[in-house]
Scaffold this active site. Structure first.
Site, short mmCIF file in Angstrom:
data_model
loop_
_atom_site.label_atom_id
_atom_site.label_comp_id
_atom_site.label_asym_id
_atom_site.label_seq_id
_atom_site.Cartn_x
_atom_site.Cartn_y
_atom_site.Cartn_z
N CYS A 18 3.88 -53.49 48.67
CA CYS A 18 5.16 -52.80 48.71
C CYS A 18 5.33 -52.15 50.08
O CYS A 18 4.38 -51.60 50.63
CB CYS A 18 5.22 -51.72 47.61
SG CYS A 18 6.83 -50.89 47.55
N CYS A 58 9.19 -54.72 44.02
CA CYS A 58 8.14 -53.87 43.46
C CYS A 58 8.55 -53.42 42.06
O CYS A 58 9.66 -52.91 41.86
CB CYS A 58 7.93 -52.66 44.36
SG CYS A 58 6.68 -51.51 43.73
N CYS A 61 8.85 -49.27 42.17
CA CYS A 61 9.93 -48.53 42.85
C CYS A 61 11.17 -49.37 43.15
O CYS A 61 12.12 -48.86 43.74
CB CYS A 61 9.40 -47.91 44.14
SG CYS A 61 9.05 -49.11 45.44
N CYS A 84 -3.11 -70.98 52.64
CA CYS A 84 -3.75 -72.13 53.28
C CYS A 84 -2.94 -72.73 54.42
O CYS A 84 -3.51 -73.15 55.42
CB CYS A 84 -4.12 -73.19 52.25
SG CYS A 84 -2.74 -73.88 51.32
N HIS A 111 -2.48 -78.10 48.74
CA HIS A 111 -3.46 -77.49 49.63
C HIS A 111 -3.39 -78.20 50.98
O HIS A 111 -3.05 -79.37 51.06
CB HIS A 111 -4.88 -77.57 49.06
CG HIS A 111 -5.88 -76.78 49.85
ND1 HIS A 111 -5.71 -75.45 50.13
CD2 HIS A 111 -7.05 -77.14 50.43
CE1 HIS A 111 -6.75 -75.01 50.84
NE2 HIS A 111 -7.57 -76.03 51.04
N ASP A 128 -12.49 -76.23 56.48
CA ASP A 128 -11.52 -75.45 55.71
C ASP A 128 -11.72 -73.96 55.99
O ASP A 128 -12.67 -73.35 55.50
CB ASP A 128 -11.65 -75.74 54.22
CG ASP A 128 -10.48 -75.19 53.43
OD1 ASP A 128 -10.03 -74.07 53.74
OD2 ASP A 128 -10.02 -75.87 52.50
#
Length: 162
Positions: A18, A58, A61, A84, A111, A128
């Protein structure tokens, strides 16, 4: 290099935190609820070559936060946050800066990662940076239990079925 990159360079982001400084207990983004995606509209998003911008709200809030999915290595080097795609984009830049030939691997089951050409073994090696591993291409199917369906590799000169 992959372990250093994972541990010291980038931060994995599932959901952004947030942005309201008065909202407490939401630094990890768990209270953020996806509101969908939009295209880049701000100058910052456009300059960072964001492919899309994820929008969150959020639950505590009601403040809106965005997570631009940047593609510019310069912007990624500044934000050092992502998933990724961002990891692969910036890690590939690091590898090329060090003189390695690289290819960007896109698996259509969601991916991406980098492979580096080894002159010694005369083959492409999986690198990776999300996982901090080298030469463990079977980890996706064996370690993650993922069924890869179709992957392509892109270099500066070609695109191939891998």
């Amino acid at each position: 290099l992959t372990r250093y990159f994972k541990e010291d360079v980038m931060t994995w982001v599932n959901r952004p935190p947030c942005v309201n400084p008065n909202c407490k207990g939401n630094e990890d983004g768990k209270q953020m609820e996806s509101q969908g995606t939009r295209g880049p509209v701000t100058e910052e998003e456009k300059a960072g070559r964001a492919s899309r911008v994820e929008v969150y709200k959020c639950k505590q809030c009601e403040t809106e936060a965005t997570f631009p999915r940047y593609n510019s290595p310069r912007t990624l080097f500044q934000t050092r946050r992502g998933r990724c795609g961002e990891f692969a984009n910036l890690f590939g830049t690091y590898c090329r800066a060090l003189g390695f030939d690289t290819r960007y691997i896109l698996d259509f089951t969601d991916h991406v990662w980098i492979e580096v050409w080894s002159h010694r073994t005369r083959r492409w090696i999986c690198a990776d940076s999300c996982e901090g591993v080298i030469d463990e291409p079977g980890m996706y199917e064996k370690g993650w239990g993922k069924k890869l369906n179709y992957a392509i590799g892109a270099t500066k000169d070609s695109v191939v079925d891998v």
